[in-house]
Design a protein around this motif. Structure first.
Motif, PDB file in Angstrom:
ATOM      1  N   TYR A 153       0.809  -1.213   0.000  1.00 54.53           N
ATOM      2  CA  TYR A 153       0.000   0.000   0.000  1.00 54.53           C
ATOM      3  C   TYR A 153       0.844   1.266   0.000  1.00 54.53           C
ATOM      4  CZ  TYR A 153      -3.498  -3.425   1.577  1.00 54.53           C
ATOM      5  OH  TYR A 153      -4.314  -4.518   1.697  1.00 54.53           O
ATOM      6  N   ASP A 154       2.159   1.087  -0.103  1.00 56.07           N
ATOM      7  CA  ASP A 154       3.102   2.207  -0.170  1.00 56.07           C
ATOM      8  C   ASP A 154       3.015   3.105   1.067  1.00 56.07           C
ATOM      9  OD1 ASP A 154       5.204   3.529  -1.458  1.00 56.07           O
ATOM     10  OD2 ASP A 154       3.849   5.011  -2.355  1.00 56.07           O
ATOM     11  N   VAL A 155       2.866   2.468   2.238  1.00 57.99           N
ATOM     12  CA  VAL A 155       2.845   3.206   3.503  1.00 57.99           C
ATOM     13  C   VAL A 155       4.279   3.359   3.984  1.00 57.99           C
ATOM     14  CG1 VAL A 155       2.057   3.206   5.891  1.00 57.99           C
ATOM     15  CG2 VAL A 155       0.565   2.326   4.081  1.00 57.99           C
ATOM     16  N   LYS A 156       4.751   4.590   4.047  1.00 58.23           N
ATOM     17  CA  LYS A 156       6.157   4.827   4.378  1.00 58.23           C
ATOM     18  C   LYS A 156       6.359   5.437   5.764  1.00 58.23           C
ATOM     19  CE  LYS A 156       7.992   5.348  -0.308  1.00 58.23           C
ATOM     20  NZ  LYS A 156       6.800   4.933  -1.052  1.00 58.23           N
ATOM     21  N   GLU A 157       5.279   5.904   6.424  1.00 58.26           N
ATOM     22  CA  GLU A 157       5.436   6.536   7.736  1.00 58.26           C
ATOM     23  C   GLU A 157       5.958   5.514   8.744  1.00 58.26           C
ATOM     24  OE1 GLU A 157       1.464   8.209   6.111  1.00 58.26           O
ATOM     25  OE2 GLU A 157       2.715   6.424   5.858  1.00 58.26           O
ATOM     26  N   PRO A 158       7.189   5.688   9.260  1.00 56.16           N
ATOM     27  CA  PRO A 158       7.782   4.676  10.155  1.00 56.16           C
ATOM     28  C   PRO A 158       6.948   4.422  11.406  1.00 56.16           C
ATOM     29  CG  PRO A 158       9.443   6.241   9.413  1.00 56.16           C
ATOM     30  CD  PRO A 158       8.128   6.789   8.998  1.00 56.16           C
ATOM     31  N   GLN A 159       6.439   5.483  12.034  1.00 52.99           N
ATOM     32  CA  GLN A 159       5.701   5.309  13.282  1.00 52.99           C
ATOM     33  C   GLN A 159       4.395   4.565  13.041  1.00 52.99           C
ATOM     34  OE1 GLN A 159       4.735   8.953  15.372  1.00 52.99           O
ATOM     35  NE2 GLN A 159       4.939   7.962  17.360  1.00 52.99           N
ATOM     36  N   LEU A 160       3.740   4.864  11.941  1.00 54.14           N
ATOM     37  CA  LEU A 160       2.493   4.180  11.613  1.00 54.14           C
ATOM     38  C   LEU A 160       2.740   2.709  11.329  1.00 54.14           C
ATOM     39  CD1 LEU A 160      -0.517   4.211  11.017  1.00 54.14           C
ATOM     40  CD2 LEU A 160       0.010   5.008   8.703  1.00 54.14           C
ATOM     41  N   ARG A 161       3.814   2.422  10.610  1.00 58.52           N
ATOM     42  CA  ARG A 161       4.143   1.025  10.313  1.00 58.52           C
ATOM     43  C   ARG A 161       4.425   0.254  11.601  1.00 58.52           C
ATOM     44  NH1 ARG A 161       5.736  -0.294   4.817  1.00 58.52           N
ATOM     45  NH2 ARG A 161       6.712  -2.129   5.760  1.00 58.52           N
ATOM     46  N   LEU A 162       5.203   0.867  12.487  1.00 61.83           N
ATOM     47  CA  LEU A 162       5.536   0.189  13.741  1.00 61.83           C
ATOM     48  C   LEU A 162       4.289  -0.082  14.573  1.00 61.83           C
ATOM     49  CD1 LEU A 162       8.803   2.050  14.812  1.00 61.83           C
ATOM     50  CD2 LEU A 162       8.599  -0.341  14.133  1.00 61.83           C
ATOM     51  N   LEU A 163       3.390   0.894  14.634  1.00 61.63           N
ATOM     52  CA  LEU A 163       2.190   0.724  15.432  1.00 61.63           C
ATOM     53  C   LEU A 163       1.323  -0.406  14.893  1.00 61.63           C
ATOM     54  CD1 LEU A 163       0.207   1.613  17.638  1.00 61.63           C
ATOM     55  CD2 LEU A 163      -0.758   3.209  15.976  1.00 61.63           C
ATOM     56  N   LEU A 164       1.104  -0.417  13.587  1.00 61.02           N
ATOM     57  CA  LEU A 164       0.227  -1.432  13.013  1.00 61.02           C
ATOM     58  C   LEU A 164       0.857  -2.819  13.088  1.00 61.02           C
ATOM     59  CD1 LEU A 164      -1.236   0.480   9.946  1.00 61.02           C
ATOM     60  CD2 LEU A 164      -2.270   0.057  12.172  1.00 61.02           C
ATOM     61  N   GLU A 165       2.167  -2.892  12.935  1.00 56.47           N
ATOM     62  CA  GLU A 165       2.818  -4.190  13.095  1.00 56.47           C
ATOM     63  C   GLU A 165       2.716  -4.668  14.539  1.00 56.47           C
ATOM     64  OE1 GLU A 165       6.806  -3.948  11.515  1.00 56.47           O
ATOM     65  OE2 GLU A 165       6.082  -2.983   9.680  1.00 56.47           O
ATOM     66  N   ALA A 166       2.809  -3.704  15.489  1.00 56.62           N
ATOM     67  CA  ALA A 166       2.688  -4.074  16.904  1.00 56.62           C
ATOM     68  C   ALA A 166       1.278  -4.516  17.255  1.00 56.62           C
ATOM     69  CB  ALA A 166       3.107  -2.900  17.789  1.00 56.62           C
ATOM     70  N   LEU A 167       0.293  -4.020  16.514  1.00 60.23           N
ATOM     71  CA  LEU A 167      -1.086  -4.397  16.780  1.00 60.23           C
ATOM     72  C   LEU A 167      -1.426  -5.791  16.263  1.00 60.23           C
ATOM     73  CD1 LEU A 167      -3.207  -1.184  16.112  1.00 60.23           C
ATOM     74  CD2 LEU A 167      -3.059  -2.473  18.228  1.00 60.23           C
ATOM     75  N   ALA A 168      -0.543  -6.360  15.461  1.00 58.18           N
ATOM     76  CA  ALA A 168      -0.796  -7.707  14.954  1.00 58.18           C
ATOM     77  C   ALA A 168      -1.007  -8.667  16.120  1.00 58.18           C
ATOM     78  CB  ALA A 168       0.368  -8.172  14.084  1.00 58.18           C
ATOM     79  N   GLU A 169      -1.803  -9.661  15.890  1.00 54.60           N
ATOM     80  CA  GLU A 169      -2.260 -10.544  16.975  1.00 54.60           C
ATOM     81  C   GLU A 169      -1.110 -11.164  17.751  1.00 54.60           C
ATOM     82  OE1 GLU A 169      -5.483 -14.145  17.588  1.00 54.60           O
ATOM     83  OE2 GLU A 169      -4.456 -13.920  15.676  1.00 54.60           O
ATOM     84  N   THR A 170      -0.018 -11.481  17.091  1.00 51.76           N
ATOM     85  CA  THR A 170       1.077 -12.158  17.770  1.00 51.76           C
ATOM     86  C   THR A 170       2.050 -11.203  18.430  1.00 51.76           C
ATOM     87  OG1 THR A 170       2.333 -12.188  15.699  1.00 51.76           O
ATOM     88  CG2 THR A 170       0.987 -14.124  16.205  1.00 51.76           C
TER      89      THR A 170
END
Length: 282
Positions: A63-80
């Motif tokens: 999706y061409d999401v480049k914002e580092p903080q947003l990427r980190l947050l969404l990856e951290a929200l992953a179930e695992t």
């Protein structure tokens, strides 16, 4: 009302769907880009299926999401994310129930927390002896070793207040919290002293709701509102019960609890007056 993992899955899915729409992609197109079946994308977006952090990273790149903080947050929200060995609480996995692990995970990801406490000092502000006394009282019969481990967890959680980007904490304490003798006079004096020290941090605001305030909206019980960077829709209200926790994430619930916290703050003493009261109690 949902349990923590379900809240996080649904919110993660909603945000991924928004980002896919922003990228101008349909669900089948996104699936082709990452090499998945379209149903997997749909299950993740609807919250019916969990996503690994690496799956989220793959979608964000598509999706061409480049914002580092947003990427980190969404990856951290992953179930695992809360189960990964890279998280400090993984070492206590056999000791901590799932709902407590999820609470710690949310706390570690949040940028701000608003909390009302009516019975005890908030966990992020407890001293070791105070935390040990509370743990023994609420979980009677635990071996000393397990009590010590739970106190270690409580103290480790407090690192969010000392991090490079610390958690902004606004806490309202009912005066009963300060008047209740937990662990004896020595423990309480040390606890009150610690509250005064932590209140000096620029990102910590303490207010006391005095007895003279009378009835207030917090009489039904304590709660915490977590807020997260970049995505206001990720805010979550957490209500603790003896054997479980409830997570409220509907906009109506969030609005109601946010308004209640504002009213409680207005009834409470201002921060300076609150600290004067705390010092006087000490």
């Amino acid at each position: 009302m949902r349990h923590g993992p379900a809240v996080r899955r649904r919110k993660l899915g909603e945000e991924l769907r928004k980002l896919r729409d922003r990228a101008g992609l349909t669900s089948p197109e996104a699936a082709r880009l990452v090499g998945w079946h379209q149903s997997k994308v749909s299950r993740i977006e609807t919250g019916h299926s969990g996503a690994k952090p690496e799956d989220v990273a793959l979608l964000l790149s598509a999706y061409d999401v480049k914002e580092p903080q947003l990427r980190l947050l969404l990856e951290a929200l992953a179930e695992t994310s809360g189960e990964s060995g890279t998280q400090w609480w993984h070492a206590y996995r056999g000791l901590l129930p799932p709902q407590y692990r999820d609470f710690i995970s949310l706390e570690s990801q949040a940028c701000a927390a608003r909390t009302l406490e009516t019975s005890v000092v908030p966990g992020l502000l407890q001293t070791p002896d105070y935390a040990r006394t509370v743990t023994r009282a609420t979980l009677s019969g635990l071996p000393v070793r397990k009590v010590d481990s739970l106190v270690e967890v409580r103290l480790a959680r407090q690192e969010v207040l000392r991090a490079a980007s610390p958690l902004a904490l606004s806490a309202v304490l009912d005066e009963a919290v300060l008047r209740r003798t937990v662990g004896g006079e020595r423990v309480m004096k040390e606890q009150v002293r610690h509250l005064l020290e932590v209140a000096e941090l620029p990102h910590v605001q303490l207010q006391v709701l005095p007895f003279e305030a009378g009835a207030h909206m917090g009489l039904t019980g304590a709660f915490v509102i977590f807020s997260f960077p970049n995505i206001a829709d990720l805010d979550v209200v957490v209500i603790d019960h003896l054997a479980s926790s409830l997570y409220l994430e509907r906009k109506e619930d969030l609005g109601q609890y946010s308004a209640a916290f504002q009213r409680i703050q207005a009834q409470a003493l201002q921060p300076g007056d609150s600290l004067n009261l705390i010092a006087g109690i000490r």
